[in-house]
Design an enzyme around this catalytic site. Structure first.
Site, PDB file in Angstrom:
ATOM      1  N   ASN A  14      23.770  38.068  -4.227  1.00 55.74           N
ATOM      2  CA  ASN A  14      22.577  37.557  -4.894  1.00 55.74           C
ATOM      3  C   ASN A  14      21.400  38.396  -4.399  1.00 55.74           C
ATOM      4  OD1 ASN A  14      20.394  36.143  -5.879  1.00 55.74           O
ATOM      5  ND2 ASN A  14      20.626  34.396  -4.494  1.00 55.74           N
ATOM      6  N   LYS A  16      18.452  38.243  -5.234  1.00 53.55           N
ATOM      7  CA  LYS A  16      17.176  37.520  -5.309  1.00 53.55           C
ATOM      8  C   LYS A  16      16.137  38.412  -5.993  1.00 53.55           C
ATOM      9  CE  LYS A  16      18.364  35.026  -1.140  1.00 53.55           C
ATOM     10  NZ  LYS A  16      18.047  33.788  -0.481  1.00 53.55           N
ATOM     11  N   HIS A 100      20.515  27.398  -7.862  1.00 57.87           N
ATOM     12  CA  HIS A 100      20.287  27.915  -6.504  1.00 57.87           C
ATOM     13  C   HIS A 100      19.192  27.074  -5.853  1.00 57.87           C
ATOM     14  CE1 HIS A 100      19.058  30.544  -3.234  1.00 57.87           C
ATOM     15  NE2 HIS A 100      20.230  31.142  -3.359  1.00 57.87           N
ATOM     16  N   GLU A 102      16.695  27.757  -4.218  1.00 59.40           N
ATOM     17  CA  GLU A 102      15.315  28.229  -4.423  1.00 59.40           C
ATOM     18  C   GLU A 102      14.800  27.808  -5.801  1.00 59.40           C
ATOM     19  OE1 GLU A 102      16.134  32.290  -3.291  1.00 59.40           O
ATOM     20  OE2 GLU A 102      16.549  31.561  -1.267  1.00 59.40           O
ATOM     21  N   GLU A 171      26.006  25.873  -0.559  1.00 56.44           N
ATOM     22  CA  GLU A 171      25.018  26.621   0.219  1.00 56.44           C
ATOM     23  C   GLU A 171      24.090  25.636   0.932  1.00 56.44           C
ATOM     24  OE1 GLU A 171      24.321  30.817  -1.328  1.00 56.44           O
ATOM     25  OE2 GLU A 171      23.091  29.527  -2.562  1.00 56.44           O
ATOM     26  N   GLY A 177      19.190  32.387   4.351  1.00 57.63           N
ATOM     27  CA  GLY A 177      18.145  33.308   4.804  1.00 57.63           C
ATOM     28  C   GLY A 177      17.636  33.039   6.201  1.00 57.63           C
ATOM     29  N   SER A 213      23.655  32.861   5.072  1.00 54.75           N
ATOM     30  CA  SER A 213      23.701  33.785   6.207  1.00 54.75           C
ATOM     31  C   SER A 213      25.101  34.330   6.474  1.00 54.75           C
ATOM     32  CB  SER A 213      23.119  33.118   7.469  1.00 54.75           C
ATOM     33  OG  SER A 213      21.758  32.782   7.256  1.00 54.75           O
TER      34      SER A 213
HETATM   35  C1  PEP Z   1      21.618  33.075  -1.112  1.00 55.75           C
HETATM   36  O1  PEP Z   1      20.529  33.507  -1.458  1.00 55.75           O
HETATM   37  O2  PEP Z   1      22.353  32.529  -1.935  1.00 55.75           O
HETATM   38  C2  PEP Z   1      22.036  33.253   0.280  1.00 55.75           C
HETATM   39  C3  PEP Z   1      23.146  32.700   0.677  1.00 55.75           C
HETATM   40  O3  PEP Z   1      21.197  33.992   1.083  1.00 55.75           O
HETATM   41  P1  PEP Z   1      21.538  34.559   2.556  1.00 55.75           P
HETATM   42  O4  PEP Z   1      22.913  35.150   2.508  1.00 55.75           O
HETATM   43  O5  PEP Z   1      20.482  35.585   2.809  1.00 55.75           O
HETATM   44  O6  PEP Z   1      21.470  33.403   3.494  1.00 55.75           O
END
Ligand code: PEP
Length: 249
Positions: A14, A16, A100, A102, A171, A177, A213
């Site tokens: 992803n 982003k 997601h 966000e 998630e 992040g 992460s």
């Molecule tokens: C994500 O944006 O779906 C995500 C898991 O980000 P990160 O791997 O940076 O934690």
């Protein structure tokens, strides 16, 4: 049927809201160069809308598929700023992230809206990757299962025929992040809970990715868990080598 054997591993990057034409070209070249060496795992990237054409031109014919990070619930019409599933399909997209965290937190997307986005994606032949997960406060107050249950409800209500064509991604918001991944055991507990819900609907073969992460250093231990079928990778998907090391794990 052995559902473990029929669930092919899947690692999705992803991006982003990152990228430039020049930086993407370097990243895509790096991914393509080594992707063929990744065995038994599908690899995909979900990119910002303006770069779908670039990604299609670069990845067409490779083993790496692509998609977007959001989609409209509407087919077409006076919806300024929105992008339809058919438009994503026009650019060869195979995947689209829906729900997601966000989008849920910054754009107040409801569980119902997320389910409607999944329907729109399926109608255009895309595979929605439905993201679910609890916040830190919810986790700390023991609400993880009830939050997951609530987020899943309108999706599972769509029925087995539609859910079987989706991918789910657990998630935990507190792990996205932050550099603080869920431990393999913590993630497995929630994945087993989700798997039980899928089993109840008669679709235990639906893949459930973990996101939050994920890095090359922790990927193998997460993927060793029986109900974790791959990863949704944010930050680490912006470096070709690191991303492919995760897929190779
Ligand atoms: C994500 O944006 O779906 C995500 C898991 O980000 P990160 O791997 O940076 O934690």
């Amino acid at each position: 049927m052995n559902t473990v054997l029929t669930r092919k591993r899947l690692v999705i990057g992803n991006w982003k809201m990152h990228g430039t034409l020049a930086a993407n070209a370097t990243l895509l070249d790096g991914i393509k160069a080594d992707a063929a060496s990744v065995q038994d795992c599908e690899v995909a990237v979900c990119v910002p809308f303006p770069y779908l054409g670039q990604v299609q031109a670069s990845l067409e014919g490779s083993s790496v598929s692509w998609g977007a990070q959001d989609v409209s619930t509407h087919e077409q019409g006076a919806y300024t700023g929105e992008v339809s599933a058919a438009m994503l399909a026009d650019f060869g997209s195979r995947w689209v992230l829906v729900g997601h965290s966000e989008r849920r937190s910054l754009h107040a997307e409801s569980d119902q809206l997320v389910a409607e986005k999944a329907i729109a994606a399926l109608a255009a032949g895309l595979t929605p990757v439905v993201c679910i997960g609890e916040t830190y406060e919810q986790q700390q107050s023991g609400q993880t299962s009830s939050v997951i249950e609530r987020q899943l409800a309108p999706v599972l209500a769509l029925g087995a025929d539609l859910v079987t064509r989706m991918v789910l991604a657990y998630e935990p918001v507190w792990a996205i992040g932050t550099g603080l991944s869920a431990s393999p055991e913590q993630a497995q507990d929630v994945h087993a809970f989700i798997r039980a819900r899928l089993q109840g609907l008669g679709v235990p073969q639906v893949r459930v990715l973990y996101g939050g992460s994920v890095k090359a250093v922790n990927a193998a231990s997460l993927f060793a868990m029986p109900d974790i079928d791959g990863a949704l990778v944010g930050g680490a998907s912006l470096q070709a080598q690191e991303f492919l090391r995760i897929a190779a794990a």
